[in-house]
Scaffold this active site. Structure first.
Site, PDB file in Angstrom:
ATOM      1  CE  LYS A 181      13.028   9.232 -10.107  1.00  0.00           C
ATOM      2  NZ  LYS A 181      13.002   8.011 -10.598  1.00  0.00           N
ATOM      3  CE  LYS A 276       3.506   6.199  -6.031  1.00  0.00           C
ATOM      4  NZ  LYS A 276       3.652   6.174  -7.453  1.00  0.00           N
ATOM      5  CE  LYS A 279      10.139  -0.696  -4.887  1.00  0.00           C
ATOM      6  NZ  LYS A 279      10.718  -1.423  -5.674  1.00  0.00           N
TER       7      LYS A 279
END
Length: 412
Positions: A181, A276, A279
């Site tokens: 991230k 995966k 969102k």
């Protein structure tokens, strides 16, 4: 003996913990006690949930009545970022429904975790309420489970700070999600919370003396950090050291274990069978949101990525999209793998996509209807969240006060 040696090594070294495969949780009975929230909206057929959140001493049973078995506690949560999608539902929330009658359960909206990266403040407020309503619409029962917002129980943040004092920086630097991230966001723009949020996750779990936590593959490393932190704090401040300060002695935290979820725990993207469902994916086409209309669902399934192989089959590594779509169909319909294989093996993609879209629409329609009912009555939702936070805080305060005492703080 081995655990004691391990704990000593953790103190002297800033090496990251040994990562194995375990998860955490425990539950508690939210029976109809004084102040309990009534179940205003009936549960959907087959959707039932359970949560026990008491940390008090055992109550004496009436003569002739056999004592109730102690249920293990399960704790889990979902971030209120973006829309709750099919992956969240099949990988987490749907499994919660199966757990609430077997375990004492606490399910919360982890809003503090949602601010580790730049976010929209009005959207966070809206998404927090929406996520709570979706929990209920999917079948989480407030008479069986504590449903609350993470930030409404302030002990989460307090315990995180205490745990941070014993967390080696090297452990956090090695977290895979932090590396990924921070690289995407740009190292100069990354906040400290992105580095330290595994400590908050450990606080979320250890605060409730959790036995089991159902999580996906991407969270296993953080759960191992939680286990090692529990052992480290128990060694540094528990046992006789705590007893000398007036405490009861023994372990301050339970060391949680993993709860392996059933098939479907990892739902993949509709545009890439190797990624995966997420969102944060830039394309909304990659996911089915639980509140998508039937036309949107049908269109997304019609356009989802497939392959040119004849027939349909599970577990072919060269056909990840095929395996993903068949797995979704299997879970949504409640059929066995063998039944789905028999039904679908000779279908072409056009026929199967229409069948899958119809199954998804039929399954999600009652959830969407109940969601609309719940959100039409904000007072009802507020009451459930308030009661859930109160019950969770009762457990959390006991743990937090014990840790404060064991770490030498002047008692309030």
């Amino acid at each position: 003996m081995a655990r004691a040696l391990l704990s000593q090594l953790l103190i002297l070294s800033d090496r990251p913990p040994r990562f194995s495969t375990s998860i955490i949780g425990r539950g508690r009975d939210l029976t109809r006690t004084r102040g309990a929230v009534p179940s205003r909206f009936p549960l959907l057929p087959g959707l039932d949930f359970r949560c026990n959140c008491t940390a008090s001493s055992p109550v004496a049973e009436a003569p002739g009545v056999s004592p109730s078995p102690i249920r293990k506690r399960v704790v889990s949560g979902v971030q209120p970022t973006g829309s709750v999608h099919l992956g969240n539902y099949l990988g987490a929330i749907k499994n919660w429904i199966l757990l609430q009658d077997t375990y004492d359960t606490l399910f919360f909206i982890v809003d503090l975790h949602a601010i580790t990266l730049p976010y929209d403040t009005p959207e966070l407020l809206k998404a927090t309420r929406s996520t709570a309503a979706i929990y209920l619409a999917c079948g989480v029962d407030p008479l069986k489970a504590s449903i609350f917002v993470q930030s409404h129980v302030r002990a989460h943040v307090e315990l995180m700070w205490l745990l941070s004092s014993a967390t080696p920086l090297g452990w956090l630097n090695r977290m895979i999600q932090f590396k990924e991230k921070s690289r995407k966001a740009g190292d100069e723009n990354v906040g400290v919370s992105l580095l330290t949020y595994p400590v908050l996750m450990a606080s979320d779990i250890l605060l409730y003396q959790t036995d089991l936590v159902p999580v996906g593959e991407d969270q296993k490393q953080h759960l191992e950090l939680t286990r090692e932190l529990a052992e480290r704090i128990n060694y540094l401040y528990g046992g006789r050291k705590w007893k000398k300060l007036g405490g009861r002695g023994g372990a301050l935290f339970k060391v949680p274990e993993s709860l392996i979820p059933p098939i479907g725990a990892r739902v993949m993207s509709l545009t890439d069978g190797l990624s995966k469902m997420s969102k944060s994916a830039p394309s909304d086409q990659s996911r089915i949101n639980l509140l998508d209309t039937k036309d949107v669902i049908a269109n997304k399934i019609k356009r989802c990525k497939t392959d040119s192989h004849p027939g349909l089959e599970f577990d072919n590594p060269e056909r990840p999209e095929c395996n993903n779509l068949l797995s979704i169909y299997q879970i949504i319909t409640g059929r066995t793998k063998e039944e789905v294989e028999h039904e679908c093996r000779d279908m072409n993609w056009g026929t199967f996509k229409a069948t899958l879209a119809d199954a998804l629409i039929d399954h999600l329609l009652p959830i969407q209807a109940r969601y609309s009912e719940i959100t039409s009555d904000p007072a009802y939702l507020d009451q459930i969240l308030s009661e859930g936070a109160r019950k969770a805080a009762d457990i959390a305060e006991t743990t937090l006060n014990n840790v404060y005492q064991a770490m030498g703080f002047l008692q309030r």
